[in-house]
Design a protein around this motif. Structure first.
Motif, PDB file in Angstrom:
ATOM      1  N   UNK A 264      36.684  29.128  32.211  1.00 26.97           N
ATOM      2  CA  UNK A 264      37.442  28.773  31.018  1.00 26.97           C
ATOM      3  C   UNK A 264      36.945  27.446  30.453  1.00 26.97           C
ATOM      4  N   UNK A 265      37.345  27.158  29.231  1.00 26.36           N
ATOM      5  CA  UNK A 265      36.920  25.912  28.590  1.00 26.36           C
ATOM      6  C   UNK A 265      37.523  24.688  29.259  1.00 26.36           C
ATOM      7  N   UNK A 266      38.512  24.918  30.129  1.00 27.39           N
ATOM      8  CA  UNK A 266      39.139  23.818  30.862  1.00 27.39           C
ATOM      9  C   UNK A 266      38.463  23.574  32.201  1.00 27.39           C
ATOM     10  N   UNK A 267      37.330  24.255  32.465  1.00 26.42           N
ATOM     11  CA  UNK A 267      36.586  24.026  33.691  1.00 26.42           C
ATOM     12  C   UNK A 267      37.098  24.770  34.897  1.00 26.42           C
ATOM     13  N   UNK A 268      37.989  25.742  34.712  1.00 25.89           N
ATOM     14  CA  UNK A 268      38.544  26.516  35.822  1.00 25.89           C
ATOM     15  C   UNK A 268      37.757  27.801  36.027  1.00 25.89           C
ATOM     16  N   UNK A 269      37.608  28.213  37.308  1.00 22.55           N
ATOM     17  CA  UNK A 269      36.858  29.417  37.654  1.00 22.55           C
ATOM     18  C   UNK A 269      37.808  30.432  38.286  1.00 22.55           C
ATOM     19  N   UNK A 270      37.752  31.660  37.776  1.00 24.84           N
ATOM     20  CA  UNK A 270      38.581  32.754  38.279  1.00 24.84           C
ATOM     21  C   UNK A 270      37.663  33.875  38.749  1.00 24.84           C
ATOM     22  N   UNK A 271      38.136  34.626  39.762  1.00 24.02           N
ATOM     23  CA  UNK A 271      37.352  35.736  40.295  1.00 24.02           C
ATOM     24  C   UNK A 271      38.254  36.921  40.554  1.00 24.02           C
ATOM     25  N   UNK A 272      37.686  38.104  40.467  1.00 26.01           N
ATOM     26  CA  UNK A 272      38.414  39.305  40.855  1.00 26.01           C
ATOM     27  C   UNK A 272      37.432  40.291  41.465  1.00 26.01           C
ATOM     28  N   UNK A 273      37.955  41.245  42.186  1.00 25.38           N
ATOM     29  CA  UNK A 273      37.105  42.232  42.834  1.00 25.38           C
ATOM     30  C   UNK A 273      37.493  42.417  44.273  1.00 25.38           C
ATOM     31  N   UNK A 274      36.597  43.003  45.043  1.00 23.60           N
ATOM     32  CA  UNK A 274      36.871  43.280  46.436  1.00 23.60           C
ATOM     33  C   UNK A 274      36.319  42.167  47.301  1.00 23.60           C
ATOM     34  N   UNK A 275      37.187  41.493  48.055  1.00 21.05           N
ATOM     35  CA  UNK A 275      36.747  40.427  48.930  1.00 21.05           C
ATOM     36  C   UNK A 275      35.765  40.913  49.973  1.00 21.05           C
ATOM     37  N   UNK A 276      35.855  42.194  50.332  1.00 23.45           N
ATOM     38  CA  UNK A 276      34.937  42.739  51.330  1.00 23.45           C
ATOM     39  C   UNK A 276      33.520  42.879  50.763  1.00 23.45           C
ATOM     40  N   UNK A 277      33.387  42.836  49.442  1.00 13.70           N
ATOM     41  CA  UNK A 277      32.083  43.103  48.855  1.00 13.70           C
ATOM     42  C   UNK A 277      31.495  41.933  48.081  1.00 13.70           C
ATOM     43  N   UNK A 278      32.293  40.939  47.744  1.00 14.24           N
ATOM     44  CA  UNK A 278      31.692  39.816  47.033  1.00 14.24           C
ATOM     45  C   UNK A 278      31.812  38.513  47.801  1.00 14.24           C
ATOM     46  N   UNK A 279      32.317  38.591  49.029  1.00 16.84           N
ATOM     47  CA  UNK A 279      32.356  37.395  49.852  1.00 16.84           C
ATOM     48  C   UNK A 279      33.489  36.454  49.534  1.00 16.84           C
ATOM     49  N   UNK A 280      34.367  36.815  48.585  1.00 19.14           N
ATOM     50  CA  UNK A 280      35.478  35.941  48.230  1.00 19.14           C
ATOM     51  C   UNK A 280      36.758  36.749  48.224  1.00 19.14           C
ATOM     52  N   UNK A 281      37.648  36.461  49.129  1.00 14.42           N
ATOM     53  CA  UNK A 281      38.895  37.208  49.210  1.00 14.42           C
ATOM     54  C   UNK A 281      39.782  36.852  48.024  1.00 14.42           C
ATOM     55  N   UNK A 282      40.182  37.837  47.275  1.00 16.85           N
ATOM     56  CA  UNK A 282      40.974  37.604  46.077  1.00 16.85           C
ATOM     57  C   UNK A 282      41.753  38.859  45.752  1.00 16.85           C
ATOM     58  N   UNK A 283      42.659  38.775  44.794  1.00 18.53           N
ATOM     59  CA  UNK A 283      43.351  39.969  44.331  1.00 18.53           C
ATOM     60  C   UNK A 283      42.340  40.913  43.708  1.00 18.53           C
ATOM     61  N   UNK A 284      42.504  42.190  43.916  1.00 21.49           N
ATOM     62  CA  UNK A 284      41.500  43.140  43.469  1.00 21.49           C
ATOM     63  C   UNK A 284      41.651  43.505  41.998  1.00 21.49           C
TER      64      UNK A 284
END
Length: 598
Positions: A264-284
């Motif tokens: 975002x323009x405020x410098x924040x980073x968000x991720x989504x997807x499968x934690x088992x497949x992108x190395x980052x556990x997050x809501x799918x």
């Protein structure tokens, strides 16, 4: 009389760097150690953008519209667009799209590997020639933005319409490959921005009413909402869940094989997807802010097939993800880890791009002059004239328009603009302010009526050249920077109670130049009351010598530091090293880089 002041800060000295690459970042080896190594490859002079693809080739966008392909089998191939100015380059798995400021799109593709590319006889391409993309055979569609995914291409027209070409498998928008996947089809209107990625199986778009829509492969629970092709293409894009940010605030969003990451323009980073497949556990099914980066202001992100990277304002590089196939959770970074950058001078223009097996780091050469004037045009700050009438009227700046139109009086230009639509007037002003050409025929018609020759492609960087002429035009300057004379500085006892009696030197400038280039001047004028906004001079209390300020003011016009034999380079370098912070210049300013050359 108003004055300007700012707290001095020290800016780190920076210099040009070479082009560097490494193995994929964001993973551990089986011994739980960082598995990457930086290695210098080729060097380039002032690259604007470097775009690698997995199969051993990389396209470099250099100066003067020069494109150079470095291919493991074909060697080095040079391309030129003599009548176009490049705006952006995007890549897919086997191909490139090149967008120009005139709204045209060209493509380069690998032989027999580009069934999604919108031009005929693609099998014979093999990167031999640049081919123009046909967006719509019924009308001349001009393109504002492009994006590419895995076997898909996306185009946003100047009237906010989304088109797509390529394979519709796995829910992506495109054509039936058995029919004609090379012809882009209309998807929907009211689209501001499209996002995908070279390895991405999904598409995200931001609409004019501030909604985030998505489609694509959902097999890894990536936020792509459905995996079937819809005969009704508008239903193929579905509303995505948004939490913690506004779609309009998205700066960049990149999809990989099993994950998506956005900034975002405020410098924040968000991720989504499968934690088992992108190395980052997050809501799918929803973008979640990455906790490890919450206290950082991220300015750039990128993503490979299974790995992601983020660069902070402090020029720290973080990476997370997998090496190739996510077969072993123990050889991944599940959380962003700070990665040591290669040992070379790093500037604020540091860029990085991902291929399937490498990460490329380099310092880009961006035309900040055009960027600043584009932002100034969009801000509509301190305008002093209007083009067009009634609902078609657009506010603008008289001096810039008159000078760029060969000193034709603004009244003559206003008379011609009475017959123009708001879109035509905006297209004209985009060219005036920052050389963007959306509708060449419309511009030529305006120039013809003013008895001027329209030949922008023969004069690249015409804004920079015209502003240099404007800098040398003393008669049109409407503002003065007041600087204490050297004699007064020697006798200065730091008592500013009697400023009106101090002898000063004057530096004549154009007020709109200061406002376009310096956040300090914009903030200062913003805080003036209505009676003060007619002032034509301002005091500079920075403590810099008139010699240094004269060099800086010319930089405001040209984007270049130019010293002569009469200048003291050590004094100027010392006095101007804090100018990016003091005068609140564009954070990607090349001022410090140029000072180092002296």
């Amino acid at each position: 009389m108003s004055s300007l002041s700012s707290k001095k800060q020290t800016t780190k000295k920076e210099s040009k760097v070479l082009f560097t690459k490494c193995g994929r970042l964001g993973f551990l080896d089986k011994e739980n150690k960082p598995n990457y190594k930086w290695a210098q490859t080729m060097s380039f002079v002032n690259p604007k953008k470097i775009v690698p693809i997995d199969r051993g080739y990389v396209l470099v966008w250099g100066q003067n519209n020069q494109l150079t392909l470095h291919h493991k089998d074909l060697g080095t191939i040079h391309y030129q667009l003599p009548k176009e100015r490049i705006k952006d380059i995007q890549c897919g798995t086997f191909s490139y799209l090149i967008l120009t400021w005139s709204g045209k799109v060209f493509s380069l593709a690998q032989e027999n590997q580009c069934s999604n590319i919108p031009f005929q006889n693609y099998q014979k391409s093999n990167f031999k020639t640049l081919r123009q993309v046909t967006i719509d055979t019924k009308e001349n569609v001009l393109i504002e933005d492009i994006a590419m995914g895995f076997c898909n291409n996306y185009f946003i027209s100047t009237d906010s319409r989304l088109y797509s070409s390529g394979d519709f498998c796995e829910g992506r928008l495109g054509n039936d490959i058995k029919q004609n996947a090379q012809i882009p089809i209309f998807i929907r209107k009211n689209v501001l921005k499209a996002f995908s990625g070279p390895h991405g199986l999904g598409l995200f778009v931001v609409t004019t009413n501030n909604k985030l829509l998505a489609c694509g492969n959902n097999s890894y629970s990536k936020l792509s909402l459905g995996n079937k092709f819809s005969e009704n293409h508008q239903k193929g894009l579905r509303k995505a869940k948004v939490e913690g940010f506004e779609p309009k605030d998205i700066v960049n969003l990149i999809t990989g094989q099993s994950q998506s990451v956005l900034l975002t323009k405020h410098g924040a980073v968000f991720s989504c997807g499968s934690g088992e497949h992108n190395g980052h556990s997050t809501k799918k099914d929803i973008f979640t802010e990455i906790a490890e980066l919450k206290n950082k202001f991220v300015i750039r992100i990128n993503s490979g097939e299974y790995n992601q990277l983020a660069l902070t304002k402090e020029l720290e590089l973080f990476a997370w993800g997998f090496t190739y196939q996510p077969t072993d959770i123990n050889i991944s970074y599940q959380k962003p880890v700070k990665i040591k950058l290669p040992d070379f001078p790093i500037t604020k223009n540091l860029q990085f791009s991902c291929s399937n097996s490498s990460v490329f780091v380099y310092n880009a050469n961006e035309n900040i002059l055009n960027v600043d004037f584009e932002n100034f045009f969009k801000s509509k700050l301190y305008t002093d004239c209007i083009l067009g009438v009634n609902e078609n009227s657009v506010k603008c700046h008289k001096i810039l328009i008159e000078f760029r139109m060969n000193n034709i009086k603004i009244q003559t230009i206003q008379e011609i603009m009475k017959e123009k639509t708001k879109n035509e007037i905006n297209n004209f002003l985009k060219f005036i302010y920052y050389d963007q050409i959306n509708d060449e025929n419309s511009l030529k018609e305006i120039f013809d009526k003013l008895n001027l020759t329209f030949s922008p492609h023969e004069n690249e960087d015409s804004l920079e050249k015209d502003l240099l002429k404007l800098y040398n035009d003393e008669d049109s300057k409407d503002f003065n920077i007041l600087v204490k004379s050297e004699d007064e500085e020697e006798n200065d006892d730091d008592d500013d109670d009697d400023d009106d009696d101090v002898d000063v030197d004057e530096i004549p400038v154009h007020k709109f130049i200061l406002l376009a280039r310096s956040g300090l001047f914009r903030e200062m004028f913003k805080n003036l009351n209505e009676n003060e906004k007619t002032i034509n001079q301002i005091k500079d209390y920075s403590g810099k010598s008139i010699e240094s300020l004269e060099v800086l003011m010319k930089y405001f016009y040209t984007g270049k530091i130019e010293l002569t034999a009469d200048h003291d380079p050590l004094l100027i370098k010392e006095e101007l090293e804090d100018s990016v912070d003091y005068y609140q210049l564009n954070e990607n300013s090349n001022l410090i880089d140029q000072l180092i050359n002296y």
